[in-house]
Design a protein around this motif. Structure first.
Motif, PDB file in Angstrom:
ATOM      1  N   LEU A  48       0.801  -1.222   0.000  1.00 42.59           N
ATOM      2  CA  LEU A  48       0.000   0.000   0.000  1.00 42.59           C
ATOM      3  C   LEU A  48       0.838   1.277   0.000  1.00 42.59           C
ATOM      4  N   ALA A  49       2.090   1.179   0.426  1.00 42.60           N
ATOM      5  CA  ALA A  49       2.952   2.367   0.479  1.00 42.60           C
ATOM      6  C   ALA A  49       4.391   1.930   0.280  1.00 42.60           C
ATOM      7  N   CYS A  50       5.196   2.829  -0.289  1.00 49.51           N
ATOM      8  CA  CYS A  50       6.616   2.529  -0.462  1.00 49.51           C
ATOM      9  C   CYS A  50       7.432   3.801  -0.297  1.00 49.51           C
ATOM     10  N   LEU A  51       8.731   3.602  -0.163  1.00 50.68           N
ATOM     11  CA  LEU A  51       9.672   4.704   0.041  1.00 50.68           C
ATOM     12  C   LEU A  51      11.063   4.202  -0.329  1.00 50.68           C
ATOM     13  N   ALA A  52      11.878   5.066  -0.912  1.00 54.25           N
ATOM     14  CA  ALA A  52      13.248   4.709  -1.268  1.00 54.25           C
ATOM     15  C   ALA A  52      14.236   5.353  -0.308  1.00 54.25           C
ATOM     16  N   ASP A  53      15.202   4.555   0.144  1.00 53.21           N
ATOM     17  CA  ASP A  53      16.339   5.073   0.898  1.00 53.21           C
ATOM     18  C   ASP A  53      17.426   5.393  -0.128  1.00 53.21           C
ATOM     19  N   THR A  54      17.632   6.681  -0.402  1.00 56.88           N
ATOM     20  CA  THR A  54      18.637   7.103  -1.380  1.00 56.88           C
ATOM     21  C   THR A  54      19.799   7.825  -0.691  1.00 56.88           C
ATOM     22  N   THR A  55      20.101   7.395   0.526  1.00 56.51           N
ATOM     23  CA  THR A  55      21.230   7.952   1.254  1.00 56.51           C
ATOM     24  C   THR A  55      22.499   7.781   0.440  1.00 56.51           C
ATOM     25  N   ALA A  56      23.260   8.879   0.293  1.00 50.72           N
ATOM     26  CA  ALA A  56      24.479   8.838  -0.513  1.00 50.72           C
ATOM     27  C   ALA A  56      25.741   9.062   0.302  1.00 50.72           C
ATOM     28  N   VAL A  57      25.610   9.712   1.453  1.00 49.05           N
ATOM     29  CA  VAL A  57      26.767  10.105   2.250  1.00 49.05           C
ATOM     30  C   VAL A  57      26.531   9.705   3.697  1.00 49.05           C
ATOM     31  N   ALA A  58      27.522   9.136   4.337  1.00 46.48           N
ATOM     32  CA  ALA A  58      27.392   8.742   5.743  1.00 46.48           C
ATOM     33  C   ALA A  58      27.007   9.942   6.590  1.00 46.48           C
ATOM     34  N   GLY A  59      26.019   9.728   7.450  1.00 44.57           N
ATOM     35  CA  GLY A  59      25.599  10.776   8.362  1.00 44.57           C
ATOM     36  C   GLY A  59      24.425  11.599   7.890  1.00 44.57           C
ATOM     37  N   VAL A  60      24.081  11.475   6.604  1.00 44.48           N
ATOM     38  CA  VAL A  60      22.960  12.249   6.042  1.00 44.48           C
ATOM     39  C   VAL A  60      21.984  11.277   5.388  1.00 44.48           C
ATOM     40  N   GLY A  61      20.939  10.887   6.113  1.00 44.76           N
ATOM     41  CA  GLY A  61      19.922  10.029   5.519  1.00 44.76           C
ATOM     42  C   GLY A  61      19.120  10.798   4.486  1.00 44.76           C
ATOM     43  N   HIS A  62      18.732  10.125   3.403  1.00 51.19           N
ATOM     44  CA  HIS A  62      17.927  10.803   2.382  1.00 51.19           C
ATOM     45  C   HIS A  62      16.800   9.887   1.933  1.00 51.19           C
ATOM     46  N   ILE A  63      15.615  10.461   1.846  1.00 60.42           N
ATOM     47  CA  ILE A  63      14.394   9.737   1.503  1.00 60.42           C
ATOM     48  C   ILE A  63      13.866  10.230   0.166  1.00 60.42           C
ATOM     49  N   SER A  64      13.410   9.295  -0.661  1.00 59.14           N
ATOM     50  CA  SER A  64      12.835   9.640  -1.968  1.00 59.14           C
ATOM     51  C   SER A  64      11.642   8.727  -2.252  1.00 59.14           C
ATOM     52  N   ALA A  65      10.888   9.097  -3.275  1.00 57.58           N
ATOM     53  CA  ALA A  65       9.864   8.225  -3.872  1.00 57.58           C
ATOM     54  C   ALA A  65       8.833   7.709  -2.872  1.00 57.58           C
ATOM     55  N   ILE A  66       8.329   8.576  -2.026  1.00 57.71           N
ATOM     56  CA  ILE A  66       7.248   8.175  -1.116  1.00 57.71           C
ATOM     57  C   ILE A  66       5.959   8.079  -1.926  1.00 57.71           C
ATOM     58  N   ALA A  67       5.296   6.952  -1.843  1.00 56.13           N
ATOM     59  CA  ALA A  67       4.064   6.760  -2.614  1.00 56.13           C
ATOM     60  C   ALA A  67       3.066   5.955  -1.791  1.00 56.13           C
ATOM     61  N   VAL A  68       1.793   6.334  -1.886  1.00 56.10           N
ATOM     62  CA  VAL A  68       0.707   5.637  -1.193  1.00 56.10           C
ATOM     63  C   VAL A  68      -0.370   5.301  -2.211  1.00 56.10           C
ATOM     64  N   HIS A  69      -0.835   4.077  -2.184  1.00 54.51           N
ATOM     65  CA  HIS A  69      -1.870   3.621  -3.119  1.00 54.51           C
ATOM     66  C   HIS A  69      -3.118   4.494  -2.981  1.00 54.51           C
ATOM     67  N   THR A  70      -3.766   4.753  -4.102  1.00 56.87           N
ATOM     68  CA  THR A  70      -4.976   5.592  -4.095  1.00 56.87           C
ATOM     69  C   THR A  70      -6.066   4.999  -3.202  1.00 56.87           C
ATOM     70  N   ASP A  71      -6.101   3.683  -3.073  1.00 59.14           N
ATOM     71  CA  ASP A  71      -7.123   3.042  -2.244  1.00 59.14           C
ATOM     72  C   ASP A  71      -6.865   3.211  -0.753  1.00 59.14           C
ATOM     73  N   ALA A  72      -5.668   3.707  -0.390  1.00 62.19           N
ATOM     74  CA  ALA A  72      -5.314   3.785   1.027  1.00 62.19           C
ATOM     75  C   ALA A  72      -5.008   5.204   1.477  1.00 62.19           C
ATOM     76  N   ARG A  73      -5.403   6.181   0.692  1.00 67.55           N
ATOM     77  CA  ARG A  73      -5.147   7.570   1.062  1.00 67.55           C
ATOM     78  C   ARG A  73      -5.989   7.951   2.288  1.00 67.55           C
ATOM     79  N   GLY A  74      -5.471   8.874   3.083  1.00 63.89           N
ATOM     80  CA  GLY A  74      -6.200   9.348   4.250  1.00 63.89           C
ATOM     81  C   GLY A  74      -6.049   8.479   5.479  1.00 63.89           C
ATOM     82  N   ARG A  75      -5.149   7.506   5.445  1.00 69.69           N
ATOM     83  CA  ARG A  75      -4.958   6.600   6.579  1.00 69.69           C
ATOM     84  C   ARG A  75      -3.602   6.807   7.260  1.00 69.69           C
ATOM     85  N   ALA A  76      -2.917   7.856   6.922  1.00 69.44           N
ATOM     86  CA  ALA A  76      -1.618   8.207   7.522  1.00 69.44           C
ATOM     87  C   ALA A  76      -0.518   7.224   7.170  1.00 69.44           C
ATOM     88  N   LEU A  77      -0.630   6.564   6.018  1.00 68.99           N
ATOM     89  CA  LEU A  77       0.438   5.655   5.608  1.00 68.99           C
ATOM     90  C   LEU A  77       1.681   6.425   5.169  1.00 68.99           C
TER      91      LEU A  77
END
Length: 246
Positions: free
Chosen positions: A162-191
């Motif tokens: 129902l939901a996904c996210l990419a860990d695109t961390t490139a450098v130690a010490g700096v976490g980076h998040i990309s591509a957060i997506a939630v299925h249309t059928d599950a919107r509004g549920r705080a996913l």
């Protein structure tokens, strides 16, 4: 005396006070960087990650006051590939083609608890991730198979992603998040906030002192969500291609 000079990434970090946007630039330590004579404006290159370990310049990030940053960009652009995208603070007086407005967000602490965190986990089904992204986020910045993606996270219910996210961390010490997506059928549920919070906790627990992400300027819902999750740094940026006659 020239108005600019080459410098090292250590210089750039010192001049920007260890700015998390500078720290997290992919491969920045391998690329050229420059500073204005006063040191108030800096410019540095970012690299694509590719599977053979070699990188190619993909962008130029320039930071500084509007009276110095444009001149620095124009001075160094002939040292970069044609059509390179330039990233500057929004409002920088630089003529650009194909401009895109976005926000750089950064969080230095753990987020408040979210209702679906217990259902989140690292996700290995790239086919399901591709299907979800194709449905709800076809213009996403990261896809399964991209070299910049370290791993994927997901939330499933009854076996369905129902939901996904990419860990695109490139450098130690700096976490980076990309591509957060939630299925249309599950919107509004705080996913969305739940999978983001879950990933933030793992990055911070693994040694990151900051977690960062980028979000389009017109995505008001996401911007409010990141406020609630503790992303206290909010910098309005513009990326585009500098016009030839600029």
């Amino acid at each position: 005396m020239p108005s600019w000079s080459p410098c090292s990434m250590a210089d750039v970090l010192a001049l920007t006070g260890g700015d998390p946007l500078v720290r997290g630039v992919r491969g920045g330590s391998r690329g050229p960087a420059w500073r204005s004579a006063s040191g108030r404006a800096v410019a540095l290159t970012g690299y694509d990650a590719v599977h053979d370990g070699q990188g190619r310049v993909r962008s130029l990030l320039a930071l500084g006051p509007p009276d110095e940053t444009p001149a620095l960009v124009l001075a160094v652009r002939d040292r970069l590939p044609d059509g390179i995208r330039v990233i500057v603070p929004r409002g920088t007086p630089l003529a650009m083609a194909e401009p895109t407005g976005w926000h750089f967000r950064a969080a230095f602490g753990a987020p408040p608890p979210q209702p679906w965190e217990a259902a989140a986990g690292w996700e290995e089904d790239e086919e399901a991730i591709t299907e979800l992204l194709t449905l709800v986020s076809p213009a996403t910045s990261a896809w399964p198979g991209d070299a910049k993606v370290r791993r994927w996270a997901g939330i499933r219910e009854d076996g369905r992603l129902l939901a996904c996210l990419a860990d695109t961390t490139a450098v130690a010490g700096v976490g980076h998040i990309s591509a957060i997506a939630v299925h249309t059928d599950a919107r509004g549920r705080a996913l969305g906030p739940s999978i983001t919070a879950w990933a933030m906790r793992r990055m911070l627990a693994a040694g990151a002192d900051v977690v960062t992400l980028g979000v389009y300027a017109d995505n008001a819902v996401a911007l409010r969500m990141y406020d609630r999750l503790g992303f206290t740094v909010d910098r309005a940026m513009t990326s585009g291609i500098v016009k030839e006659n600029a």
